[in-house]
Design an enzyme around this catalytic site. Sequence first.
Site, PDB file in Angstrom:
ATOM      1  N   GLN A 168       0.790  -1.218   0.000  1.00 25.91           N
ATOM      2  CA  GLN A 168       0.000   0.000   0.000  1.00 25.91           C
ATOM      3  C   GLN A 168       0.833   1.285   0.000  1.00 25.91           C
ATOM      4  OE1 GLN A 168      -2.613  -1.743   3.284  1.00 25.91           O
ATOM      5  NE2 GLN A 168      -4.087  -0.516   2.176  1.00 25.91           N
ATOM      6  N   ARG A 192       4.019   0.477  12.831  1.00 21.94           N
ATOM      7  CA  ARG A 192       3.771  -0.865  12.298  1.00 21.94           C
ATOM      8  C   ARG A 192       3.838  -0.830  10.775  1.00 21.94           C
ATOM      9  NH1 ARG A 192      -1.798  -3.672  11.215  1.00 21.94           N
ATOM     10  NH2 ARG A 192      -1.018  -5.703  10.549  1.00 21.94           N
ATOM     11  N   HIS A 226       1.279  -9.228   4.788  1.00 13.31           N
ATOM     12  CA  HIS A 226       0.139  -8.320   4.628  1.00 13.31           C
ATOM     13  C   HIS A 226      -0.313  -8.423   3.169  1.00 13.31           C
ATOM     14  CE1 HIS A 226      -1.862  -4.689   6.715  1.00 13.31           C
ATOM     15  NE2 HIS A 226      -2.514  -4.885   5.583  1.00 13.31           N
ATOM     16  N   ASN A 275      -1.634 -10.587   8.655  1.00 17.14           N
ATOM     17  CA  ASN A 275      -2.612  -9.524   8.831  1.00 17.14           C
ATOM     18  C   ASN A 275      -3.964  -9.950   8.268  1.00 17.14           C
ATOM     19  OD1 ASN A 275      -3.275  -6.543   9.315  1.00 17.14           O
ATOM     20  ND2 ASN A 275      -3.948  -6.874   7.212  1.00 17.14           N
ATOM     21  N   GLU A 276      -4.980  -9.941   9.113  1.00 14.49           N
ATOM     22  CA  GLU A 276      -6.358 -10.184   8.699  1.00 14.49           C
ATOM     23  C   GLU A 276      -6.523 -11.396   7.788  1.00 14.49           C
ATOM     24  OE1 GLU A 276      -8.323  -6.759   7.099  1.00 14.49           O
ATOM     25  OE2 GLU A 276      -7.773  -5.461   8.746  1.00 14.49           O
ATOM     26  N   ASN A 316      -7.629  -5.714  14.446  1.00 12.58           N
ATOM     27  CA  ASN A 316      -7.979  -4.642  13.513  1.00 12.58           C
ATOM     28  C   ASN A 316      -9.487  -4.451  13.565  1.00 12.58           C
ATOM     29  OD1 ASN A 316      -5.318  -4.642  12.777  1.00 12.58           O
ATOM     30  ND2 ASN A 316      -5.665  -5.174  10.625  1.00 12.58           N
ATOM     31  N   TYR A 332     -12.836  -1.705  12.764  1.00 12.23           N
ATOM     32  CA  TYR A 332     -13.295  -0.486  12.095  1.00 12.23           C
ATOM     33  C   TYR A 332     -14.755  -0.162  12.326  1.00 12.23           C
ATOM     34  CZ  TYR A 332      -8.902  -0.421   9.471  1.00 12.23           C
ATOM     35  OH  TYR A 332      -7.582  -0.348   9.119  1.00 12.23           O
ATOM     36  N   GLU A 357      -4.924  -1.864  14.055  1.00 10.61           N
ATOM     37  CA  GLU A 357      -5.470  -0.944  13.047  1.00 10.61           C
ATOM     38  C   GLU A 357      -6.820  -0.449  13.520  1.00 10.61           C
ATOM     39  OE1 GLU A 357      -5.941  -2.357   9.018  1.00 10.61           O
ATOM     40  OE2 GLU A 357      -3.942  -3.236   9.008  1.00 10.61           O
ATOM     41  N   TRP A 410      -4.783   3.628  11.630  1.00 14.73           N
ATOM     42  CA  TRP A 410      -4.661   3.345  10.208  1.00 14.73           C
ATOM     43  C   TRP A 410      -5.204   4.538   9.449  1.00 14.73           C
ATOM     44  CZ3 TRP A 410      -2.225  -0.383   7.467  1.00 14.73           C
ATOM     45  CH2 TRP A 410      -2.401  -0.299   6.068  1.00 14.73           C
ATOM     46  N   GLU A 421      -5.506   1.742  -1.487  1.00  7.66           N
ATOM     47  CA  GLU A 421      -6.518   1.003  -0.754  1.00  7.66           C
ATOM     48  C   GLU A 421      -7.012  -0.194  -1.594  1.00  7.66           C
ATOM     49  OE1 GLU A 421      -7.280   0.849   2.263  1.00  7.66           O
ATOM     50  OE2 GLU A 421      -9.156  -0.268   2.170  1.00  7.66           O
ATOM     51  N   TRP A 422      -6.073  -1.113  -1.907  1.00 11.66           N
ATOM     52  CA  TRP A 422      -6.426  -2.369  -2.579  1.00 11.66           C
ATOM     53  C   TRP A 422      -7.256  -2.130  -3.844  1.00 11.66           C
ATOM     54  CZ3 TRP A 422      -2.844  -5.167  -0.615  1.00 11.66           C
ATOM     55  CH2 TRP A 422      -2.468  -4.974   0.717  1.00 11.66           C
TER      56      TRP A 422
END
Length: 543
Positions: A69, A125, A170, A215-216, A358, A360, A424, A468, A475-476
């Site tokens: 990213q 991180r 990640h 990650n996730e 993480n 949100y 995050e 984050w 963003e992907w």
Amino acid sequence: MMSLFERFGCGAMVGMLVLVFTLFCCWLPVQVGADFAYPDVFNDPDRDTPLYGKFPDGFAWGSATSAYQVEGGWDADGKGKSIWDTLAQAGGCAYGQTGNVACDSYNKYAQDVQLAKAMGLTHYRFSISWPRVMPDGTLASLNEAGLAYYEALVDELLKENIEPVVTLYHWDLPQVLQDVYGGWENDSLVELFNDYADVCFERLGSKVKLWITFNEPYVVCWLGYGIGVFAPNINDPGYGPYRAAHTIIKSHGMAYNTYQQKYKAQYGGQVSITLSTDFGLPEDENNPAHVAAADRYMQFTAGWFAHPIFKNGDYPDVMKWQVGNKSLAQGLSESRLPVFTEEEKQYIAGTGDFFGLNAYTTTVCKDNFRPTDPNYEDDQDVDRYQPDNWPKSGSDWLRPVPWGLRRLLNWVSQEYGKPIYITENGVSTADVAELNDTSRQTYYGAYINEVLKASVLDGVDVSGYFAWSLMDNFEWTSGYTQRFGLHYVDFEDPDRPRTQKDSAAFYAGLVAYNGFEEAGNGAVAVTSTYFVLATLLIVYFLL
Ligand SMILES: *[C@@H]1O[C@H](CO)[C@@H](O)[C@H](O)[C@H]1NC(C)=O
Ligand SMILES: *[C@@H]1O[C@H](CO)[C@@H](O)[C@H](O)[C@H]1NC(C)=O
Ligand SMILES: *[C@@H]1O[C@H](CO)[C@@H](O)[C@H](O)[C@H]1NC(C)=O
């Protein structure tokens, strides 16, 4: 009946009036000084009233990014292609955008460290790109130039007294491992990941004390191997996610054990995993079926990995039952959920030193029987939605619901009993050059305040918080259309200049105080002086 006036006299009445006024003043800043509340939507005073106070000493204040990213340098100095290079370069992201250059952190990492330093952060991180270190994913291809980049970044951080927190995976798998093995569905990746992790531990272990393997993984498994919207674009919703997760959990376990055996005594670091889930809010909290559905949703997202790793080396019972029963009903001879051997359970159980979370947003859950074809989401028998009146952000999946984080922290703490790092948390805005980002300040203020409540009022062991993200980034599949940064990045400018947003200053304020200072600085001092005077006045006239 004697009036108060006759009983206590005029002076006491004045004193009491001053006292009442004073109490009102004490209360006032709590109500109006909090510009980080969402008053139009959430206004339950028992739940949403801000808390003032500090986090425990030593609380980690950080910000986070990930390799694909921010780094760019997609083929620099011998780096191999990752599955995200492939997806983006094939036009799979918004407007055909790619992470080829991104924030150009491959060249500008020293600037990034300065941004973190300016905010007073104690931790940063970032993730290591596997194909930068091993272009074809194997030891045979070890790329010294790639390792040198991460060594330089770590040294730069330590020079500024910022602790590095390193994520090993990640999402940017070496493309060769996808081509040769089919990625995470293949058991061979357990050993290959272990080789990669071992090299990172060996080369950076003396300087890096906090490691995150994956990650996730929920997002990797469901979006990557279930619905196929993320790399490697595999659409196999009934099987792919379970197979990929099985390999990832074993890979995590093996890498954790490698650290324990080869590096723990010498370096004394901690190793764990970062998991993501929304908070599952039962649609009707008095309906046991909805309460169970909400718990089931979180077991299928976070518990899928957390239960084996933090509990007993095996999947949550509710997953085994749901997937097992559905598979039977679908006429299959065995469950689509793979089974760990006893030996695997042994080496997976207890392989997390902390819980990386993480978080949100929040999602409303209700029980709903979902039959049909093999599908990880249908296996849950949960319907989910977010009410229309919840606040919006720049991402349609992300509705700010601050109090959900407090409840999620309590859930994680009760389930797993581990210290929690929020690795995050943050919010996006649409792609506009907005430096006065009030919505982001509101989000951080409200969310971090709920973390403070979880820590101080509920006794949840929260060790740190990572915003984050340090800066706007790729963003992907949404490319550069959603901005999560505390710093604005101009992606049109070849220099990729970073500019501080107001949220960075706001966050720095929380970091500097280690929590929330009473609003209207000085209000506390002034009102407590009044309070003392009023009390003296009353006492004087009473005597
Ligand atoms: C794993 O990859 C190897 C090497 O390509 C292949 O021979 C094997 O069939 C794969 N296994 C699975 C389960 O896909
Ligand atoms: C599913 O299977 C488990 C054990 O295999 C059983 O205990 C449970 O009652 C079954 N039904 C549901 C709805 O989970
Ligand atoms: C930012 O915007 C808000 C609301 O529009 C305004 O009240 C505030 O003064 C602005 N801050 C700065 C530093 O311009």
